[in-house]
Motif scaffolding. Sequence first.
Motif, PDB file in Angstrom:
ATOM      1  N   THR A 157     -11.431 -32.520  -0.395  1.00  0.00           N
ATOM      2  CA  THR A 157     -10.771 -33.786  -0.074  1.00  0.00           C
ATOM      3  C   THR A 157     -11.402 -34.919  -0.866  1.00  0.00           C
ATOM      4  OG1 THR A 157     -10.335 -33.017   2.178  1.00  0.00           O
ATOM      5  CG2 THR A 157     -10.201 -35.381   1.786  1.00  0.00           C
ATOM      6  N   ASP A 158     -10.574 -35.752  -1.465  1.00  0.00           N
ATOM      7  CA  ASP A 158     -11.053 -36.903  -2.222  1.00  0.00           C
ATOM      8  C   ASP A 158     -10.718 -38.180  -1.457  1.00  0.00           C
ATOM      9  OD1 ASP A 158     -12.008 -38.608  -4.149  1.00  0.00           O
ATOM     10  OD2 ASP A 158     -10.312 -38.364  -5.506  1.00  0.00           O
ATOM     11  N   THR A 159     -11.750 -38.976  -1.170  1.00  0.00           N
ATOM     12  CA  THR A 159     -11.552 -40.269  -0.526  1.00  0.00           C
ATOM     13  C   THR A 159     -11.487 -41.327  -1.615  1.00  0.00           C
ATOM     14  OG1 THR A 159     -12.796 -39.508   1.411  1.00  0.00           O
ATOM     15  CG2 THR A 159     -12.455 -41.888   1.176  1.00  0.00           C
ATOM     16  N   PRO A 160     -10.328 -41.895  -1.893  1.00  0.00           N
ATOM     17  CA  PRO A 160     -10.175 -42.804  -3.040  1.00  0.00           C
ATOM     18  C   PRO A 160     -11.088 -44.027  -2.993  1.00  0.00           C
ATOM     19  CG  PRO A 160      -8.031 -42.158  -2.158  1.00  0.00           C
ATOM     20  CD  PRO A 160      -9.056 -41.688  -1.185  1.00  0.00           C
ATOM     21  N   GLU A 161     -11.434 -44.499  -1.797  1.00  0.00           N
ATOM     22  CA  GLU A 161     -12.243 -45.713  -1.667  1.00  0.00           C
ATOM     23  C   GLU A 161     -13.707 -45.482  -2.030  1.00  0.00           C
ATOM     24  OE1 GLU A 161      -8.688 -45.711   0.786  1.00  0.00           O
ATOM     25  OE2 GLU A 161     -10.446 -44.390   0.840  1.00  0.00           O
ATOM     26  N   VAL A 162     -14.133 -44.228  -2.101  1.00  0.00           N
ATOM     27  CA  VAL A 162     -15.535 -43.906  -2.386  1.00  0.00           C
ATOM     28  C   VAL A 162     -15.632 -43.304  -3.790  1.00  0.00           C
ATOM     29  CG1 VAL A 162     -17.539 -42.534  -1.669  1.00  0.00           C
ATOM     30  CG2 VAL A 162     -15.992 -43.495   0.062  1.00  0.00           C
ATOM     31  N   PRO A 163     -16.457 -43.892  -4.672  1.00  0.00           N
ATOM     32  CA  PRO A 163     -16.572 -43.359  -6.037  1.00  0.00           C
ATOM     33  C   PRO A 163     -17.149 -41.951  -6.051  1.00  0.00           C
ATOM     34  CG  PRO A 163     -18.230 -45.054  -5.628  1.00  0.00           C
ATOM     35  CD  PRO A 163     -17.297 -45.085  -4.468  1.00  0.00           C
ATOM     36  N   ASN A 164     -16.703 -41.161  -7.009  1.00  0.00           N
ATOM     37  CA  ASN A 164     -17.128 -39.768  -7.106  1.00  0.00           C
ATOM     38  C   ASN A 164     -18.359 -39.613  -8.001  1.00  0.00           C
ATOM     39  OD1 ASN A 164     -14.976 -38.806  -5.532  1.00  0.00           O
ATOM     40  ND2 ASN A 164     -13.624 -38.760  -7.311  1.00  0.00           N
ATOM     41  N   MET A 165     -19.190 -38.640  -7.629  1.00  0.00           N
ATOM     42  CA  MET A 165     -20.247 -38.200  -8.527  1.00  0.00           C
ATOM     43  C   MET A 165     -19.587 -37.445  -9.684  1.00  0.00           C
ATOM     44  SD  MET A 165     -23.172 -38.956  -6.833  1.00  0.00           S
ATOM     45  CE  MET A 165     -24.483 -37.857  -7.376  1.00  0.00           C
ATOM     46  N   ILE A 166     -20.291 -37.320 -10.789  1.00  0.00           N
ATOM     47  CA  ILE A 166     -19.802 -36.497 -11.895  1.00  0.00           C
ATOM     48  C   ILE A 166     -20.249 -35.062 -11.639  1.00  0.00           C
ATOM     49  CG2 ILE A 166     -19.849 -36.098 -14.387  1.00  0.00           C
ATOM     50  CD1 ILE A 166     -20.621 -39.048 -14.704  1.00  0.00           C
ATOM     51  N   THR A 167     -19.297 -34.138 -11.622  1.00  0.00           N
ATOM     52  CA  THR A 167     -19.610 -32.735 -11.374  1.00  0.00           C
ATOM     53  C   THR A 167     -19.792 -32.022 -12.705  1.00  0.00           C
ATOM     54  OG1 THR A 167     -18.204 -32.830  -9.411  1.00  0.00           O
ATOM     55  CG2 THR A 167     -18.891 -30.645 -10.160  1.00  0.00           C
ATOM     56  N   TYR A 168     -21.042 -31.716 -13.040  1.00  0.00           N
ATOM     57  CA  TYR A 168     -21.310 -31.035 -14.302  1.00  0.00           C
ATOM     58  C   TYR A 168     -21.382 -29.519 -14.149  1.00  0.00           C
ATOM     59  CZ  TYR A 168     -22.136 -35.272 -16.979  1.00  0.00           C
ATOM     60  OH  TYR A 168     -21.983 -36.469 -17.638  1.00  0.00           O
ATOM     61  N   PHE A 169     -21.743 -29.060 -12.958  1.00  0.00           N
ATOM     62  CA  PHE A 169     -21.834 -27.619 -12.743  1.00  0.00           C
ATOM     63  C   PHE A 169     -21.873 -27.350 -11.254  1.00  0.00           C
ATOM     64  CE2 PHE A 169     -24.547 -23.945 -11.717  1.00  0.00           C
ATOM     65  CZ  PHE A 169     -23.813 -22.946 -12.317  1.00  0.00           C
ATOM     66  N   THR A 170     -21.244 -26.243 -10.833  1.00  0.00           N
ATOM     67  CA  THR A 170     -21.387 -25.774  -9.464  1.00  0.00           C
ATOM     68  C   THR A 170     -21.226 -24.264  -9.448  1.00  0.00           C
ATOM     69  OG1 THR A 170     -20.558 -25.925  -7.192  1.00  0.00           O
ATOM     70  CG2 THR A 170     -18.949 -26.211  -8.964  1.00  0.00           C
ATOM     71  N   PHE A 171     -21.946 -23.620  -8.546  1.00  0.00           N
ATOM     72  CA  PHE A 171     -21.964 -22.162  -8.472  1.00  0.00           C
ATOM     73  C   PHE A 171     -20.665 -21.589  -7.927  1.00  0.00           C
ATOM     74  CE2 PHE A 171     -23.260 -23.697  -4.345  1.00  0.00           C
ATOM     75  CZ  PHE A 171     -22.609 -22.856  -3.466  1.00  0.00           C
ATOM     76  N   THR A 172     -19.852 -22.405  -7.276  1.00  0.00           N
ATOM     77  CA  THR A 172     -18.677 -21.886  -6.596  1.00  0.00           C
ATOM     78  C   THR A 172     -17.403 -22.157  -7.380  1.00  0.00           C
ATOM     79  OG1 THR A 172     -17.376 -22.006  -4.550  1.00  0.00           O
ATOM     80  CG2 THR A 172     -18.452 -24.029  -5.280  1.00  0.00           C
ATOM     81  N   ALA A 173     -16.415 -21.327  -7.132  1.00  0.00           N
ATOM     82  CA  ALA A 173     -15.105 -21.528  -7.755  1.00  0.00           C
ATOM     83  C   ALA A 173     -14.190 -22.351  -6.853  1.00  0.00           C
ATOM     84  CB  ALA A 173     -14.450 -20.180  -8.046  1.00  0.00           C
ATOM     85  N   THR A 174     -14.696 -22.722  -5.649  1.00  0.00           N
ATOM     86  CA  THR A 174     -13.872 -23.511  -4.729  1.00  0.00           C
ATOM     87  C   THR A 174     -14.590 -24.825  -4.391  1.00  0.00           C
ATOM     88  OG1 THR A 174     -14.780 -22.231  -2.875  1.00  0.00           O
ATOM     89  CG2 THR A 174     -12.663 -21.525  -3.759  1.00  0.00           C
ATOM     90  N   VAL A 175     -15.244 -24.887  -3.218  1.00  0.00           N
ATOM     91  CA  VAL A 175     -15.865 -26.126  -2.746  1.00  0.00           C
ATOM     92  C   VAL A 175     -17.374 -25.937  -2.602  1.00  0.00           C
ATOM     93  CG1 VAL A 175     -15.941 -27.842  -0.901  1.00  0.00           C
ATOM     94  CG2 VAL A 175     -13.753 -26.782  -1.538  1.00  0.00           C
ATOM     95  N   THR A 176     -18.139 -26.827  -3.197  1.00  0.00           N
ATOM     96  CA  THR A 176     -19.600 -26.771  -3.103  1.00  0.00           C
ATOM     97  C   THR A 176     -20.049 -27.012  -1.666  1.00  0.00           C
ATOM     98  OG1 THR A 176     -19.810 -27.607  -5.349  1.00  0.00           O
ATOM     99  CG2 THR A 176     -21.756 -27.759  -3.954  1.00  0.00           C
ATOM    100  N   ASP A 177     -20.990 -26.200  -1.218  1.00  0.00           N
ATOM    101  CA  ASP A 177     -21.470 -26.291   0.151  1.00  0.00           C
ATOM    102  C   ASP A 177     -22.986 -26.151   0.151  1.00  0.00           C
ATOM    103  OD1 ASP A 177     -21.338 -26.488   2.900  1.00  0.00           O
ATOM    104  OD2 ASP A 177     -21.051 -24.332   3.190  1.00  0.00           O
ATOM    105  N   PHE A 178     -23.696 -26.991   0.904  1.00  0.00           N
ATOM    106  CA  PHE A 178     -25.142 -26.872   1.004  1.00  0.00           C
ATOM    107  C   PHE A 178     -25.500 -25.617   1.795  1.00  0.00           C
ATOM    108  CE2 PHE A 178     -25.335 -31.821   1.289  1.00  0.00           C
ATOM    109  CZ  PHE A 178     -24.852 -31.908  -0.002  1.00  0.00           C
TER     110      PHE A 178
END
Length: 208
Positions: A157-178
């Motif tokens: 989900t993208d909240t338009p009012e909040v700026p996004n971090m730049i995603t350079y890499f993630t281990f998952t093919a879907t949604v990053t999770d801690f």
Amino acid sequence: PYTELKHLKPAEGATPPAPLSFQLEPLYPASALVFKEIYFTKSRSAVTNEIYNEDGYVELYNNSDRPIYIDGVSVSETWQVTSHPKGVFFPEYLGTDIVTPGFIFTFPGSGREHKLEPGQSVIMAENALNHKAINPGSPVDLSHADFEMLDNDWHDTDTPEVPNMITYFTFTATVTDFHNRGWKGWLIWKGDKPMPEFLAEHIADYNP
């Protein structure tokens, strides 16, 4: 690292040296930017009692007495799992200074756009939503987070009012999770050159 001072006695009959005044510097440079809180355990659904995985966040804090800029600073969770004797992935790097990130989220900006005053915090949310309203079991409202982690996947989900971090890499093919049991390390870091160049020089292949 500790700094040891020794008081040397002058040889018999010699004139004692004049007192010295100097400032001790740490052996390793210390970062002004530190982790204040990492909320990774997540909450449970008030309806199903299952883990509600949407409300994680990281809070960074300016622990210095001067303003700093967080443009280009990255936050990562390690790929290695600390509970496993070989780290599960890349065991050849255990015991070395090499870190293998599981994801890389970087604050945007050209260098002097996002200033953090002394004692000020910045919050990056997995999902910048009011989770209390979505799940009464959640303790956090992240709708006013400073930045949001966004994956290139329709599940996120993208909240338009909040700026996004730049995603350079993630281990998952879907949604990053801690990792919700805290079995991974965390780091704040910054490359010594533009990130695309930095990453191109530090590619590692894993062969199971």
